[in-house]
Design a protein around this motif. Structure first.
Motif, PDB file in Angstrom:
ATOM      1  N   ARG A 196       0.810  -1.204   0.000  1.00 64.18           N
ATOM      2  CA  ARG A 196       0.000   0.000   0.000  1.00 64.18           C
ATOM      3  C   ARG A 196       0.850   1.264   0.000  1.00 64.18           C
ATOM      4  O   ARG A 196       0.318   2.363  -0.107  1.00 64.18           O
ATOM      5  CB  ARG A 196      -0.944   0.000   1.199  1.00 64.18           C
ATOM      6  CG  ARG A 196      -1.890  -1.188   1.201  1.00 64.18           C
ATOM      7  CD  ARG A 196      -2.779  -1.205   2.412  1.00 64.18           C
ATOM      8  NE  ARG A 196      -3.680  -0.069   2.440  1.00 64.18           N
ATOM      9  CZ  ARG A 196      -4.611   0.094   3.374  1.00 64.18           C
ATOM     10  NH1 ARG A 196      -4.727  -0.784   4.338  1.00 64.18           N
ATOM     11  NH2 ARG A 196      -5.403   1.142   3.358  1.00 64.18           N
ATOM     12  N   THR A 212     -13.361  -9.320  -4.880  1.00 68.29           N
ATOM     13  CA  THR A 212     -12.689  -8.035  -4.696  1.00 68.29           C
ATOM     14  C   THR A 212     -12.786  -7.162  -5.940  1.00 68.29           C
ATOM     15  O   THR A 212     -12.941  -5.942  -5.846  1.00 68.29           O
ATOM     16  CB  THR A 212     -11.213  -8.269  -4.321  1.00 68.29           C
ATOM     17  OG1 THR A 212     -11.171  -8.918  -3.047  1.00 68.29           O
ATOM     18  CG2 THR A 212     -10.445  -6.970  -4.241  1.00 68.29           C
ATOM     19  N   ILE A 235     -14.369   7.859  -0.131  1.00 71.79           N
ATOM     20  CA  ILE A 235     -13.786   6.627  -0.679  1.00 71.79           C
ATOM     21  C   ILE A 235     -13.984   6.660  -2.195  1.00 71.79           C
ATOM     22  O   ILE A 235     -15.097   6.518  -2.683  1.00 71.79           O
ATOM     23  CB  ILE A 235     -14.462   5.386  -0.078  1.00 71.79           C
ATOM     24  CG1 ILE A 235     -14.314   5.378   1.439  1.00 71.79           C
ATOM     25  CG2 ILE A 235     -13.869   4.123  -0.670  1.00 71.79           C
ATOM     26  CD1 ILE A 235     -15.071   4.261   2.108  1.00 71.79           C
ATOM     27  N   GLU A 282      -4.278  -0.129  -2.394  1.00 74.03           N
ATOM     28  CA  GLU A 282      -5.014   0.351  -1.221  1.00 74.03           C
ATOM     29  C   GLU A 282      -6.501   0.058  -1.366  1.00 74.03           C
ATOM     30  O   GLU A 282      -7.160  -0.353  -0.404  1.00 74.03           O
ATOM     31  CB  GLU A 282      -4.788   1.853  -1.050  1.00 74.03           C
ATOM     32  CG  GLU A 282      -5.397   2.414   0.225  1.00 74.03           C
ATOM     33  CD  GLU A 282      -4.995   3.848   0.479  1.00 74.03           C
ATOM     34  OE1 GLU A 282      -5.518   4.435   1.451  1.00 74.03           O
ATOM     35  OE2 GLU A 282      -4.161   4.387  -0.276  1.00 74.03           O
ATOM     36  N   ALA A 283      -7.035   0.243  -2.580  1.00 72.93           N
ATOM     37  CA  ALA A 283      -8.451  -0.059  -2.814  1.00 72.93           C
ATOM     38  C   ALA A 283      -8.735  -1.543  -2.600  1.00 72.93           C
ATOM     39  O   ALA A 283      -9.772  -1.916  -2.021  1.00 72.93           O
ATOM     40  CB  ALA A 283      -8.841   0.357  -4.231  1.00 72.93           C
ATOM     41  N   GLU A 292      -7.031  -3.566  -0.650  1.00 80.50           N
ATOM     42  CA  GLU A 292      -6.927  -3.828   0.789  1.00 80.50           C
ATOM     43  C   GLU A 292      -8.176  -3.358   1.525  1.00 80.50           C
ATOM     44  O   GLU A 292      -8.656  -4.010   2.455  1.00 80.50           O
ATOM     45  CB  GLU A 292      -5.682  -3.117   1.341  1.00 80.50           C
ATOM     46  CG  GLU A 292      -5.385  -3.415   2.792  1.00 80.50           C
ATOM     47  CD  GLU A 292      -4.960  -4.857   3.038  1.00 80.50           C
ATOM     48  OE1 GLU A 292      -5.140  -5.331   4.169  1.00 80.50           O
ATOM     49  OE2 GLU A 292      -4.468  -5.489   2.087  1.00 80.50           O
ATOM     50  N   ASN A 293      -8.727  -2.230   1.102  1.00 79.43           N
ATOM     51  CA  ASN A 293      -9.883  -1.647   1.792  1.00 79.43           C
ATOM     52  C   ASN A 293     -11.129  -2.518   1.707  1.00 79.43           C
ATOM     53  O   ASN A 293     -11.990  -2.457   2.593  1.00 79.43           O
ATOM     54  CB  ASN A 293     -10.198  -0.264   1.212  1.00 79.43           C
ATOM     55  CG  ASN A 293      -9.182   0.781   1.624  1.00 79.43           C
ATOM     56  OD1 ASN A 293      -8.454   0.606   2.604  1.00 79.43           O
ATOM     57  ND2 ASN A 293      -9.110   1.870   0.875  1.00 79.43           N
ATOM     58  N   VAL A 294     -11.254  -3.306   0.641  1.00 80.97           N
ATOM     59  CA  VAL A 294     -12.480  -4.088   0.451  1.00 80.97           C
ATOM     60  C   VAL A 294     -12.314  -5.558   0.844  1.00 80.97           C
ATOM     61  O   VAL A 294     -13.159  -6.380   0.491  1.00 80.97           O
ATOM     62  CB  VAL A 294     -12.985  -3.990  -1.011  1.00 80.97           C
ATOM     63  CG1 VAL A 294     -13.274  -2.556  -1.373  1.00 80.97           C
ATOM     64  CG2 VAL A 294     -11.973  -4.584  -1.985  1.00 80.97           C
ATOM     65  N   GLN A 295     -11.250  -5.872   1.559  1.00 82.14           N
ATOM     66  CA  GLN A 295     -11.077  -7.255   1.994  1.00 82.14           C
ATOM     67  C   GLN A 295     -12.186  -7.681   2.956  1.00 82.14           C
ATOM     68  O   GLN A 295     -12.505  -8.855   3.089  1.00 82.14           O
ATOM     69  CB  GLN A 295      -9.706  -7.444   2.644  1.00 82.14           C
ATOM     70  CG  GLN A 295      -8.544  -7.363   1.668  1.00 82.14           C
ATOM     71  CD  GLN A 295      -8.729  -8.287   0.471  1.00 82.14           C
ATOM     72  OE1 GLN A 295      -8.808  -9.505   0.622  1.00 82.14           O
ATOM     73  NE2 GLN A 295      -8.810  -7.708  -0.725  1.00 82.14           N
ATOM     74  N   GLU A 332     -17.405  -3.988   6.440  1.00 77.27           N
ATOM     75  CA  GLU A 332     -16.803  -2.806   7.057  1.00 77.27           C
ATOM     76  C   GLU A 332     -16.564  -1.715   6.021  1.00 77.27           C
ATOM     77  O   GLU A 332     -16.691  -0.521   6.312  1.00 77.27           O
ATOM     78  CB  GLU A 332     -15.482  -3.168   7.736  1.00 77.27           C
ATOM     79  CG  GLU A 332     -15.618  -3.989   9.005  1.00 77.27           C
ATOM     80  CD  GLU A 332     -15.860  -5.470   8.742  1.00 77.27           C
ATOM     81  OE1 GLU A 332     -16.003  -5.842   7.557  1.00 77.27           O
ATOM     82  OE2 GLU A 332     -15.918  -6.246   9.708  1.00 77.27           O
ATOM     83  N   PHE A 333     -16.243  -2.111   4.798  1.00 73.75           N
ATOM     84  CA  PHE A 333     -15.991  -1.136   3.736  1.00 73.75           C
ATOM     85  C   PHE A 333     -17.256  -0.345   3.415  1.00 73.75           C
ATOM     86  O   PHE A 333     -17.234   0.898   3.362  1.00 73.75           O
ATOM     87  CB  PHE A 333     -15.485  -1.868   2.493  1.00 73.75           C
ATOM     88  CG  PHE A 333     -15.397  -1.005   1.265  1.00 73.75           C
ATOM     89  CD1 PHE A 333     -14.423  -0.025   1.161  1.00 73.75           C
ATOM     90  CD2 PHE A 333     -16.288  -1.185   0.211  1.00 73.75           C
ATOM     91  CE1 PHE A 333     -14.335   0.775   0.020  1.00 73.75           C
ATOM     92  CE2 PHE A 333     -16.203  -0.392  -0.925  1.00 73.75           C
ATOM     93  CZ  PHE A 333     -15.232   0.588  -1.014  1.00 73.75           C
ATOM     94  N   GLN A 386     -18.767   2.404   5.792  1.00 72.96           N
ATOM     95  CA  GLN A 386     -18.196   3.752   5.811  1.00 72.96           C
ATOM     96  C   GLN A 386     -19.052   4.742   5.020  1.00 72.96           C
ATOM     97  O   GLN A 386     -18.954   5.955   5.228  1.00 72.96           O
ATOM     98  CB  GLN A 386     -16.782   3.737   5.230  1.00 72.96           C
ATOM     99  CG  GLN A 386     -15.809   2.871   6.006  1.00 72.96           C
ATOM    100  CD  GLN A 386     -14.450   2.827   5.336  1.00 72.96           C
ATOM    101  OE1 GLN A 386     -13.762   3.837   5.220  1.00 72.96           O
ATOM    102  NE2 GLN A 386     -14.051   1.655   4.880  1.00 72.96           N
TER     103      GLN A 386
END
Length: 629
Positions: free
Chosen positions: A2, A118, A131, A352-353, A355-358, A362-363, A366
């Protein structure tokens, strides 16, 4: 991966670290040898210059032979340095580039195409929620990774070249240094100190100018990549919907869209050309002043006062020129650095995108409410949906669809009914974990595979057998099994082409008609034998007889499958014998989904009329005639 440095070092600490470090060490060795060869080159150039200067000296008994010998040595050194060391290093560095890019490409493919979907979630974002989904993912994976890895290797070799040149050339400059008049306090290190001082003054000052121009280049490079990516993406989308553009005579609108996107490219390109031209002019002037003025200044005083002979002056000046050239590497590659930073920024944004949607829940939380819960239960109880509410983005978004309790028994066929836009497809997406906002509990039958058949079918460029075997591998099924599935689906004419990726020069996506593609879906279903089957307008391209055959093939070959289907028809199709395929109906009205058994069968003539896509007035006229009979 990232961060920039995390992205840079990941390959060297991966499972392929031996390959990475071996190639790196070979490059380092060749770079060091090339720097040493630069010292030999400067010395040989000094010898040649000296032999020319003293061509007519009486003490020179073999002037022509001396010149030719020194010239031959110089040529050999050039061949050794440029064709030998530099050429081999280029081969090794390009091999490292290929290996590193391949490894990174594989990592992003694995990350995007995981069981978490993903690739789907990464394309969702909200500017309001802070986001932003990465644009042009295809460009980031293909072009940005390629340019970033190649640029990073080139820059690393440049840094190593500076370090080795400082060592080898600096060592020689100190060893050949002499006293400078007026600077006697420096002793014999006079010319060396002046050389280092000239380099330390000239190079950093111009590097500062290069950095200023480089930052402007970086911003323009990022903007250029975005503009190019948007234009290419629109072209790709246009070609996929070419038929719809032609049918609606939308060429004029499409052309204006292309023109608007290209104007952005053209304006950015124009500004980029101006900055690049300015940088090129700056670099040319810098090179001339450095190699022909600054490099020859440190030894000039000593040469004038006869403390340094001509050979020593030329050799020392050429070494200073070599040192300036090596230390100016940062200036020479500033455009490449700007491109590298632009590419690395786009790659790290994608990382980073991803990683954010793993953790999708939670994604999405937000930017809205996302409280879906997925569990499993004994297959006997089938599929259960409890307290389901679907909404759009936003914490306070009002649900557009709710379902208190829906249960689908094993082997039950259910028809989803409701007005266009009421949320039928959204309900199927939510069951499959592909709807982002809302809440509810979905309990799947344990150990049961599912299959989602959508209305729009895009076929990958693989063999026909692989298409039928998807999402599995072609090695999972024999040719006989695949051929049987095609025959049962009504595509028996294509059995002889199982191993072909194309037919008559066209890929299967272009060969098969819309109806044939949907029959291919039937073949997949028959081969896969899912326990849960979701049909999202999967028979839209079929005529009434084709829709009956579609359902009959599934009914005959998948006896225990649970089917949940969305269709535009007012009533679901029945078999040729008049038997209902479906057992129940989920009606969506005023945002509420309710399930009940299918109403008693209507007369077959009326069912046929209602299933035809005819005007409403025509249907009612036929109904009145039937009633009169």
């Amino acid at each position: 991966m990232r961060t920039f440095w995390g992205l840079m070092r990941a390959y060297w600490f991966s499972d392929r670290w031996k390959e990475a470090w071996t190639l790196t060490l070979v490059i380092a060795l060749l770079t060091a040898l090339s720097s040493k060869a630069g010292v030999w080159f400067a010395m040989a150039l000094g010898e040649l210059g000296n032999s020319i200067a003293f061509l007519h000296d009486a003490a020179n008994t073999h002037p022509l032979q001396t010149i030719l010998t020194n010239a031959g040595i110089l040529v050999l050194l050039v061949v050794l340095k440029d064709a030998g060391l530099t050429g081999v290093r280029n081969l090794v560095s390009t091999t490292l580039h290929r290996k590193w890019r391949g490894w990174l490409n594989n990592q992003f493919n694995l990350a995007l195409l995981d069981g978490n979907h993903t690739h789907f979630h990464a394309q969702h974002g909200s500017v309001a929620g802070g986001i932003v989904a990465p644009d042009n993912i295809d460009q980031r994976i293909q072009e940005s990774i390629k340019d970033m890895t190649g640029g990073a290797i080139g820059l690393a070799m440049g840094v190593l070249g500076v370090a080795t040149s400082l060592y080898f050339i600096g060592e020689n400059l100190i060893g050949s240094s002499v006293e400078v008049k007026g600077l006697e306090f420096l002793g014999s290190y006079g010319t060396a100190v002046l050389a280092f001082l000239a380099v330390a003054t000239y190079v950093p000052l111009n590097t500062w100018i290069a950095v200023k121009l480089g930052r402007l280049l970086e911003r323009l490079n990022v903007r250029m990549q975005q503009a190019e990516g948007s234009y290419r993406s629109e072209l790709t989308t246009f070609l996929r919907r070419s038929f719809h553009v032609a049918a609606s005579h939308g060429e004029g609108v499409q052309k204006s869209m292309h023109d608007r996107l290209y104007i952005d490219i053209d304006k950015t390109w124009g500004r980029l050309n101006i900055v690049n031209t300015s940088y090129t002019s700056f670099e040319l002037i810098y090179n001339f002043v450095g190699a022909r003025i600054v490099a020859y200044a440190p030894g000039l005083v000593s040469f004038i006062h006869n403390r340094l002979d001509y050979k020593g002056y030329i050799t020392g000046s050429e070494m200073v020129a070599q040192l300036i050239s090596q230390c100016s590497w940062f200036i020479h590659v500033m455009p490449a650095i700007a491109t590298l930073r632009a590419n690395s920024q786009r790659v790290t944004e994608l990382a980073e995108a991803i990683e954010n949607v793993q953790h999708p829940r939670e994604f999405y939380q937000q930017t809205g409410r996302s409280d879906f819960s997925y569990a499993s239960q004994n297959p006997v109880f089938g599929l259960t949906i409890q307290k389901l509410e679907l909404a759009h983005q936003g914490e306070d978004a009002t649900p557009f669809l709710s379902a208190a309790n829906l249960r689908f028994r094993r082997g039950e066929w259910t028809f989803l009914k409701g007005e266009s836009g009421c949320g039928k497809t959204s309900l199927i997406k939510a069951i499959n974990g592909l709807w982002p906002y809302g809440r509810g509990t979905i309990v799947f039958p344990e150990g049961v595979t599912s299959f989602y058949a959508a209305q729009e079918i895009k076929l990958q460029q693989v063999s026909l057998k692989q298409l039928v075997c998807l999402p599995g591998s072609e090695s999972d099924h024999s040719d006989t099994q695949v051929a049987a599935a095609l025959h049962k689906a009504g595509l028996g004419d294509f059995i002889g082409h199982l191993a072909d990726e194309s037919r008559e020069g066209k890929i299967w996506d272009q060969v098969l008609s819309g109806g044939q593609k949907q029959k291919l879906v039937v073949a997949r279903i028959i081969l896969r034998q899912p326990g849960l089957l979701f049909l999202d307008e999967a028979t839209a391209a079929l005529d009434p007889e084709g829709k009956i055959a579609f359902h009959q093939a599934i009914k005959d070959n998948c006896p225990n499958v649970t089917v949940i289907s969305v269709m535009h028809e007012a009533v679901p199709p029945r078999s040729l014998s008049g038997e209902e395929f479906y057992h129940s109906v989920v009606s969506i009205s005023e945002g509420v989904a309710t399930k009940k058994p299918l109403a008693p069968s209507l007369p077959r003539e009326l069912t046929t009329i209602l299933s035809q896509p005819r005007p409403v007035e025509d249907k009612w006229l036929r109904f009145r005639r039937l009633k009169q009979k």
